[in-house]
Design a protein around this motif. Sequence first.
Motif, short mmCIF file in Angstrom:
data_model
loop_
_atom_site.label_atom_id
_atom_site.label_comp_id
_atom_site.label_asym_id
_atom_site.label_seq_id
_atom_site.Cartn_x
_atom_site.Cartn_y
_atom_site.Cartn_z
N ASP A 245 13.18 -10.24 7.39
CA ASP A 245 14.04 -9.93 8.53
C ASP A 245 14.93 -8.71 8.26
O ASP A 245 15.57 -8.20 9.16
CB ASP A 245 14.92 -11.14 8.87
N GLU A 246 14.97 -8.25 7.01
CA GLU A 246 15.84 -7.12 6.67
C GLU A 246 15.20 -5.79 7.09
O GLU A 246 13.99 -5.70 7.26
CB GLU A 246 16.12 -7.11 5.17
N GLY A 247 16.06 -4.77 7.22
CA GLY A 247 15.56 -3.46 7.61
C GLY A 247 16.56 -2.36 7.31
O GLY A 247 17.35 -2.44 6.35
N LEU A 248 16.57 -1.34 8.15
CA LEU A 248 17.37 -0.14 7.91
C LEU A 248 18.86 -0.42 7.89
O LEU A 248 19.62 0.21 7.14
CB LEU A 248 17.05 0.89 9.00
N GLU A 249 19.33 -1.37 8.68
CA GLU A 249 20.75 -1.68 8.73
C GLU A 249 21.24 -2.28 7.41
O GLU A 249 22.34 -1.98 6.95
CB GLU A 249 21.06 -2.63 9.89
N GLU A 250 20.41 -3.12 6.80
CA GLU A 250 20.78 -3.69 5.50
C GLU A 250 20.84 -2.59 4.44
O GLU A 250 21.69 -2.63 3.54
CB GLU A 250 19.79 -4.76 5.08
N LEU A 251 19.96 -1.61 4.55
CA LEU A 251 20.00 -0.48 3.62
C LEU A 251 21.31 0.28 3.75
O LEU A 251 21.87 0.76 2.76
CB LEU A 251 18.82 0.46 3.87
N ALA A 252 21.81 0.39 4.99
CA ALA A 252 23.10 1.08 5.20
C ALA A 252 24.22 0.36 4.46
O ALA A 252 25.14 1.01 3.93
CB ALA A 252 23.40 1.15 6.70
N VAL A 253 24.16 -0.97 4.40
CA VAL A 253 25.16 -1.74 3.66
C VAL A 253 25.08 -1.41 2.17
O VAL A 253 26.09 -1.15 1.50
CB VAL A 253 24.97 -3.25 3.88
N LEU A 254 23.86 -1.41 1.63
CA LEU A 254 23.67 -1.12 0.21
C LEU A 254 24.15 0.30 -0.13
O LEU A 254 24.79 0.52 -1.16
CB LEU A 254 22.20 -1.28 -0.17
N LYS A 256 26.40 2.06 1.47
CA LYS A 256 27.85 2.15 1.60
C LYS A 256 28.56 1.69 0.33
O LYS A 256 29.55 2.27 -0.09
CB LYS A 256 28.32 1.32 2.79
N TYR A 257 28.02 0.64 -0.29
CA TYR A 257 28.64 0.10 -1.49
C TYR A 257 27.95 0.56 -2.77
O TYR A 257 28.16 -0.01 -3.83
CB TYR A 257 28.67 -1.43 -1.41
N LYS A 258 27.13 1.61 -2.63
CA LYS A 258 26.48 2.26 -3.78
C LYS A 258 25.75 1.25 -4.68
O LYS A 258 25.82 1.31 -5.91
CB LYS A 258 27.51 3.06 -4.59
N VAL A 259 25.05 0.34 -4.05
CA VAL A 259 24.26 -0.65 -4.79
C VAL A 259 22.87 -0.06 -5.04
O VAL A 259 22.20 0.36 -4.09
CB VAL A 259 24.15 -1.97 -4.02
N HIS A 260 22.46 0.00 -6.29
CA HIS A 260 21.16 0.58 -6.60
C HIS A 260 20.61 -0.04 -7.88
O HIS A 260 21.33 -0.70 -8.64
CB HIS A 260 21.26 2.10 -6.76
N VAL A 261 19.32 0.19 -8.11
CA VAL A 261 18.66 -0.31 -9.32
C VAL A 261 19.06 0.56 -10.50
O VAL A 261 19.09 1.79 -10.40
CB VAL A 261 17.13 -0.31 -9.14
N ALA A 262 19.37 -0.06 -11.62
CA ALA A 262 19.76 0.68 -12.82
C ALA A 262 18.57 1.39 -13.44
O ALA A 262 17.42 1.18 -13.04
CB ALA A 262 20.41 -0.28 -13.82
N TRP A 263 18.85 2.20 -14.45
CA TRP A 263 17.80 3.01 -15.06
C TRP A 263 16.68 2.17 -15.67
O TRP A 263 15.54 2.62 -15.75
CB TRP A 263 18.41 3.90 -16.17
N ASP A 264 17.00 0.93 -16.10
CA ASP A 264 15.97 0.11 -16.74
C ASP A 264 15.02 -0.52 -15.74
O ASP A 264 14.01 -1.11 -16.11
CB ASP A 264 16.61 -0.98 -17.60
N GLY A 265 15.34 -0.40 -14.43
CA GLY A 265 14.48 -0.95 -13.40
C GLY A 265 14.56 -2.45 -13.26
O GLY A 265 13.80 -3.05 -12.49
N ARG A 266 15.50 -3.10 -13.97
CA ARG A 266 15.56 -4.57 -13.98
C ARG A 266 16.92 -5.10 -13.50
O ARG A 266 17.00 -6.25 -13.09
CB ARG A 266 15.28 -5.11 -15.37
N GLU A 273 30.25 -7.34 -5.02
CA GLU A 273 31.20 -8.37 -4.59
C GLU A 273 31.20 -8.46 -3.06
O GLU A 273 31.31 -7.44 -2.38
CB GLU A 273 32.60 -8.05 -5.10
N ASN A 274 31.05 -9.65 -2.56
CA ASN A 274 31.03 -9.91 -1.11
C ASN A 274 29.82 -9.28 -0.40
O ASN A 274 29.79 -9.24 0.83
CB ASN A 274 32.32 -9.43 -0.43
N LEU A 275 28.85 -8.79 -1.17
CA LEU A 275 27.70 -8.14 -0.56
C LEU A 275 26.90 -9.10 0.30
O LEU A 275 26.48 -8.77 1.41
CB LEU A 275 26.81 -7.53 -1.64
#
Length: 292
Positions: A245-254, A256-266, A273-275
């Motif tokens: 059910d997720e899409g482009l709007e959920e990506l906008a949330v990520l 905004k809060y600079k949530v991303h995969v770390a260099w190790d890919g894991r 917090e509160n995401l």
Amino acid sequence: MLGIRDEEPLLSWRKALAKNCIRLCARSALFTLGFWRIRISGREHLAEAKRLHAVVVINHVTYIDGFLMEYLAFSSGVAKASVATIPVVGTVCRALRFIFVERRTSLGTLDAASRTGSVGSQSMGNIQRIVHRAKQPEFPLVWMAPEGTTSSGKQLLRFKPGAFVSGNPVLPVLLKFPYTNFNVAYTNYPTLLHLLRFLTQVACYASMTVLPVYMPTDLEKERPAVYAENVRQKMAKVLGVPTVDEGLEELAVLDKYKVHVAWDGRTVKGSTENLSILLEQVKHIRREKENN
């Protein structure tokens, strides 16, 4: 490109030159990235799609999807207007007669078209341009990624209805990237680090499956959201992946809060917090719009 506007078709000699040069460049780029062999099935459906003025829809996995599409067939994509200003890339996209559109999707303003099939005046203008282009035989096939963003390739995100509002037939093209050590899918991952890991792979694998042209029913023509969802379910079934059910709007949330995969890919970095609460709020707003 000198002497020709973006909305004009290429002359025969320019088209032949662009078609051959760009296909060669696309294949060369893919070979450089480690795609020594690309499996393609269903190529015979392309002629039918051209005859029926179908819009090509793909599952968007990574930033090289465009190279694969140009290797498959000389075609025009739909891209953000800012792409036209990128050196070299913008020129290539103009040669392919890309359709450049403004994409304004933010956390504060959820795009109602994704849920209800209704569109605003700007979106409708973009859709009319796409439909008009698809019906002109002198232009290449038009392809779109209705997910609106890339994903891991392990599911299909919610489809935006832009490719389906016109009621035109669509041609689903499925992209798969089998892997052992590194998933080439581009999600919330540092771009330069992703490219570095990409380039250090000895071999990468890709397959493209062109499905038969999907002809919409009368109900699907009247309800683009239903049309989009039915095509998504069909594509997911052939890919062997679930729909989410997720899409482009959920990506906008990520983002905004600079949530991303770390260099190790894991592991995941950023303010988590509160995401989960914020993502649930996005879904709640979406459900309210669906019920109105």
